[in-house]
Motif scaffolding. Structure first.
Motif, PDB file in Angstrom:
ATOM      1  N   LYS A  98       0.835  -1.213   0.000  1.00  0.00           N
ATOM      2  CA  LYS A  98       0.000   0.000   0.000  1.00  0.00           C
ATOM      3  C   LYS A  98       0.868   1.260   0.000  1.00  0.00           C
ATOM      4  N   LEU A  99       1.930   1.257   0.791  1.00  0.00           N
ATOM      5  CA  LEU A  99       2.823   2.418   0.838  1.00  0.00           C
ATOM      6  C   LEU A  99       3.533   2.630  -0.497  1.00  0.00           C
ATOM      7  N   GLU A 100       3.985   1.545  -1.101  1.00  0.00           N
ATOM      8  CA  GLU A 100       4.667   1.647  -2.399  1.00  0.00           C
ATOM      9  C   GLU A 100       3.688   2.104  -3.480  1.00  0.00           C
ATOM     10  N   GLU A 101       2.453   1.607  -3.431  1.00  0.00           N
ATOM     11  CA  GLU A 101       1.448   2.026  -4.415  1.00  0.00           C
ATOM     12  C   GLU A 101       1.142   3.511  -4.279  1.00  0.00           C
ATOM     13  N   LYS A 102       1.079   4.007  -3.046  1.00  0.00           N
ATOM     14  CA  LYS A 102       0.853   5.442  -2.825  1.00  0.00           C
ATOM     15  C   LYS A 102       2.013   6.250  -3.410  1.00  0.00           C
ATOM     16  N   LYS A 108       3.706   9.297 -10.353  1.00  0.00           N
ATOM     17  CA  LYS A 108       3.106   9.387 -11.698  1.00  0.00           C
ATOM     18  C   LYS A 108       2.345  10.694 -11.880  1.00  0.00           C
ATOM     19  N   ASN A 109       1.665  11.145 -10.837  1.00  0.00           N
ATOM     20  CA  ASN A 109       0.968  12.435 -10.922  1.00  0.00           C
ATOM     21  C   ASN A 109       1.961  13.581 -11.116  1.00  0.00           C
ATOM     22  N   PHE A 110       3.079  13.523 -10.428  1.00  0.00           N
ATOM     23  CA  PHE A 110       4.100  14.562 -10.553  1.00  0.00           C
ATOM     24  C   PHE A 110       4.780  14.490 -11.916  1.00  0.00           C
ATOM     25  N   ILE A 111       5.056  13.283 -12.369  1.00  0.00           N
ATOM     26  CA  ILE A 111       5.673  13.085 -13.686  1.00  0.00           C
ATOM     27  C   ILE A 111       4.850  13.773 -14.771  1.00  0.00           C
ATOM     28  N   ALA A 112       3.544  13.626 -14.695  1.00  0.00           N
ATOM     29  CA  ALA A 112       2.656  14.219 -15.706  1.00  0.00           C
ATOM     30  C   ALA A 112       2.746  15.740 -15.729  1.00  0.00           C
ATOM     31  N   ARG A 113       3.198  16.324 -14.632  1.00  0.00           N
ATOM     32  CA  ARG A 113       3.253  17.789 -14.532  1.00  0.00           C
ATOM     33  C   ARG A 113       4.616  18.379 -14.877  1.00  0.00           C
ATOM     34  N   VAL A 114       5.647  17.525 -15.047  1.00  0.00           N
ATOM     35  CA  VAL A 114       7.003  18.055 -15.282  1.00  0.00           C
ATOM     36  C   VAL A 114       7.652  17.484 -16.548  1.00  0.00           C
ATOM     37  N   LYS A 115       6.873  17.163 -17.524  1.00  0.00           N
ATOM     38  CA  LYS A 115       7.392  16.548 -18.750  1.00  0.00           C
ATOM     39  C   LYS A 115       8.447  17.391 -19.453  1.00  0.00           C
ATOM     40  N   LEU A 124      12.250  11.109 -11.597  1.00  0.00           N
ATOM     41  CA  LEU A 124      10.970  10.656 -11.064  1.00  0.00           C
ATOM     42  C   LEU A 124      10.579   9.285 -11.608  1.00  0.00           C
ATOM     43  N   TRP A 125      10.794   9.067 -12.897  1.00  0.00           N
ATOM     44  CA  TRP A 125      10.495   7.744 -13.466  1.00  0.00           C
ATOM     45  C   TRP A 125      11.368   6.673 -12.836  1.00  0.00           C
ATOM     46  N   SER A 126      12.625   6.962 -12.659  1.00  0.00           N
ATOM     47  CA  SER A 126      13.548   5.989 -12.057  1.00  0.00           C
ATOM     48  C   SER A 126      13.081   5.592 -10.657  1.00  0.00           C
TER      49      SER A 126
END
Length: 152
Positions: A98-102, A108-115, A124-126
């Protein structure tokens, strides 16, 4: 995304990763199974690498890694890690999932904002992929334990 907002978000991850370092370190110390003990220790090392690269990125952007996040993340990780001796290993691994999924969801939400920032995007992907690998190991270990228990 404004640089100030990026630094704030990175500090969130800095705190989260500190939590995971101390969580897995404490779990490693409080587990008797040698393979699980070593795996928790290894995951803690990987999480510490995440802390380090995030701290470096915060500084590169002109910010400072949050002291509060360092202290609170570490403290909450140690407290949660103490559960290792209090609950069964399958429940513990499910909590870790659960912690890893969070973490993965937040990454992923942050990745979408800093492309547009390729270095931050890659960092972030790493980290997100590492979290996914940790969760996958936990799932696999649960299946092994449950199969072993069924065959008794």
């Amino acid at each position: 995304m404004k640089q100030e907002d990026i630094i704030k978000k990175l500090n969130w991850f800095y705190s989260l990763e500190h939590n995971q370092v101390d969580l897995y370190t404490t779990q490693s110390k409080n587990t008797t199974d040698p393979y699980i003990k070593k795996t928790f220790a290894r995951i803690s090392t990987i999480e510490q690498q995440h802390v380090n690269v995030i701290a470096d990125k915060i500084k590169e952007l002109g910010g400072r890694p949050t002291l509060l996040g360092n202290v609170m993340g570490s403290l909450s990780g140690r407290i949660l890690g103490k559960l290792t001796g209090k609950i069964d290993i399958v429940s513990l691994l499910k909590l870790n999932i659960k912690l890893e999924e969070k973490a993965m969801k937040d990454y992923k939400n942050f990745i979408a904002r800093v492309k547009d920032d390729s270095d931050l995007y890659e960092l972030l992907w790493s980290n997100s992929i590492d979290e996914d690998l940790h969760a996958g190991w936990f799932v696999k270990k649960i299946k092994e334990i449950e199969k072993r228990e069924t065959n008794k």
